[in-house]
Design an enzyme around this catalytic site. Structure first.
Site, mmCIF file in Angstrom:
data_model
loop_
_atom_site.group_PDB
_atom_site.id
_atom_site.type_symbol
_atom_site.label_atom_id
_atom_site.label_comp_id
_atom_site.label_asym_id
_atom_site.label_seq_id
_atom_site.Cartn_x
_atom_site.Cartn_y
_atom_site.Cartn_z
ATOM 1 N N PRO A 10 16.155 16.971 -63.186
ATOM 2 C CA PRO A 10 15.139 16.465 -62.255
ATOM 3 C C PRO A 10 14.766 17.439 -61.133
ATOM 4 O O PRO A 10 15.620 18.172 -60.618
ATOM 5 C CB PRO A 10 15.779 15.199 -61.669
ATOM 6 N N ASN A 11 13.494 17.398 -60.819
ATOM 7 C CA ASN A 11 12.871 18.161 -59.727
ATOM 8 C C ASN A 11 12.682 19.648 -60.038
ATOM 9 O O ASN A 11 12.031 20.352 -59.269
ATOM 10 C CB ASN A 11 13.655 17.990 -58.401
ATOM 11 N N ARG A 18 9.391 23.938 -54.405
ATOM 12 C CA ARG A 18 10.430 23.122 -53.795
ATOM 13 C C ARG A 18 11.450 24.014 -53.071
ATOM 14 O O ARG A 18 12.060 24.878 -53.688
ATOM 15 C CB ARG A 18 11.110 22.366 -54.938
ATOM 16 N N TYR A 23 15.686 27.874 -53.663
ATOM 17 C CA TYR A 23 15.499 28.051 -55.114
ATOM 18 C C TYR A 23 14.576 29.212 -55.497
ATOM 19 O O TYR A 23 14.395 29.478 -56.686
ATOM 20 C CB TYR A 23 14.984 26.739 -55.727
ATOM 21 N N ASN A 74 20.612 23.414 -66.938
ATOM 22 C CA ASN A 74 20.672 23.199 -65.498
ATOM 23 C C ASN A 74 20.404 21.704 -65.300
ATOM 24 O O ASN A 74 19.241 21.288 -65.271
ATOM 25 C CB ASN A 74 19.629 24.043 -64.761
ATOM 26 N N ALA A 77 20.407 17.546 -60.179
ATOM 27 C CA ALA A 77 21.231 16.532 -59.496
ATOM 28 C C ALA A 77 22.086 15.720 -60.466
ATOM 29 O O ALA A 77 23.135 15.193 -60.072
ATOM 30 C CB ALA A 77 20.345 15.617 -58.667
ATOM 31 N N GLU A 98 26.429 26.166 -68.260
ATOM 32 C CA GLU A 98 25.838 25.406 -67.146
ATOM 33 C C GLU A 98 25.277 26.378 -66.114
ATOM 34 O O GLU A 98 25.955 27.340 -65.753
ATOM 35 C CB GLU A 98 26.952 24.546 -66.528
ATOM 36 N N HIS A 100 23.236 26.913 -62.315
ATOM 37 C CA HIS A 100 22.660 26.451 -61.048
ATOM 38 C C HIS A 100 22.031 27.650 -60.365
ATOM 39 O O HIS A 100 22.679 28.703 -60.233
ATOM 40 C CB HIS A 100 23.724 25.821 -60.141
ATOM 41 N N ARG A 107 27.064 24.853 -50.512
ATOM 42 C CA ARG A 107 26.200 23.776 -50.000
ATOM 43 C C ARG A 107 27.014 22.507 -49.706
ATOM 44 O O ARG A 107 28.229 22.567 -49.580
ATOM 45 C CB ARG A 107 25.055 23.543 -51.006
HETATM 46 C C1 DQA Z 1 20.711 22.869 -58.761
HETATM 47 C C2 DQA Z 1 21.760 22.437 -57.730
HETATM 48 C C3 DQA Z 1 21.860 20.931 -57.651
HETATM 49 O O1 DQA Z 1 22.843 20.539 -56.696
HETATM 50 C C4 DQA Z 1 20.529 20.347 -57.233
HETATM 51 O O2 DQA Z 1 20.591 18.934 -57.245
HETATM 52 C C5 DQA Z 1 19.382 20.841 -58.044
HETATM 53 C C6 DQA Z 1 19.367 22.228 -58.505
HETATM 54 C C7 DQA Z 1 20.503 24.400 -58.768
HETATM 55 O O3 DQA Z 1 19.877 24.880 -59.721
HETATM 56 O O4 DQA Z 1 20.903 25.096 -57.835
HETATM 57 O O5 DQA Z 1 18.411 20.126 -58.237
HETATM 58 O O6 DQA Z 1 21.180 22.506 -60.057
#
Ligand code: DQA
Length: 149
Positions: A10-11, A18, A23, A74, A77, A98, A100, A107
């Site tokens: 998501p997002n 964003r 990011y 990825n 959340a 995985e 990020h 964080r």
């Molecule tokens: C994320 C880190 C997560 O904590 C966050 O909710 C994201 C992006 C990252 O790519 O750094 O949406 O996965």
């Protein structure tokens, strides 16, 4: 040639717009283009997906069980909340990396726990969108070493 799934939670559709201080400025379309180019160089094919819905990510993992050799994910959340995505990944037999973009350990403490890390063969975080390239390379290496066994 193997098929590698690159899955985004998501997002991440808003990547580039964003919180760019966290990011970066690259969009998800840029990441996809870079992944496609690298996959071709590595002699693989990719399915690149993003969803804001947990069930869609689970369905793509089930699809990968049928025709995928590896997964780069990825989960965004959902990393920190989704036992269902962990259970789905546990049904998949190939390598899972995985990703990020940000360094989640630098964080908020609620980002420090990952359900997905219980299954992932490796975790890349804090290397920006470059992490996708590194994740893809690692999955390709693991596919090759499994083939040579
Ligand atoms: C994320 C880190 C997560 O904590 C966050 O909710 C994201 C992006 C990252 O790519 O750094 O949406 O996965």
């Amino acid at each position: 040639m193997s098929l590698i799934y690159v899955l985004n939670g998501p997002n991440l559709n808003l990547l580039g717009k964003r919180q760019p201080h966290i990011y970066g400025h690259e969009t998800l379309a840029d990441v996809e283009a870079d992944c496609r180019k690298l996959a071709t160089e590595l002699g693989h094919d990719i399915r690149f997906h993003q969803s804001n819905r947990e069930y869609e990510i689970i369905d793509w993992i089930h699809e990968a069980r049928e025709d995928g050799a590896g997964i780069v994910i990825n989960p965004a959340a959902f990393t920190h909340t989704s036992l269902a995505i962990l259970d789905a990944l546990n049904t998949f037999e190939g390598p899972v990396i995985e990703i990020h973009i940000s360094n989640v350990h630098k964080r908020e403490s609620f980002r420090h726990h990952s359900f997905v890390s219980h299954r992932a063969d490796g975790v890349i975080c804090g290397l920006g969108t470059e992490g996708y390239q590194l994740g893809l390379r690692r999955v390709a290496t693991l596919i090759k070493s499994a083939e040579n066994k």
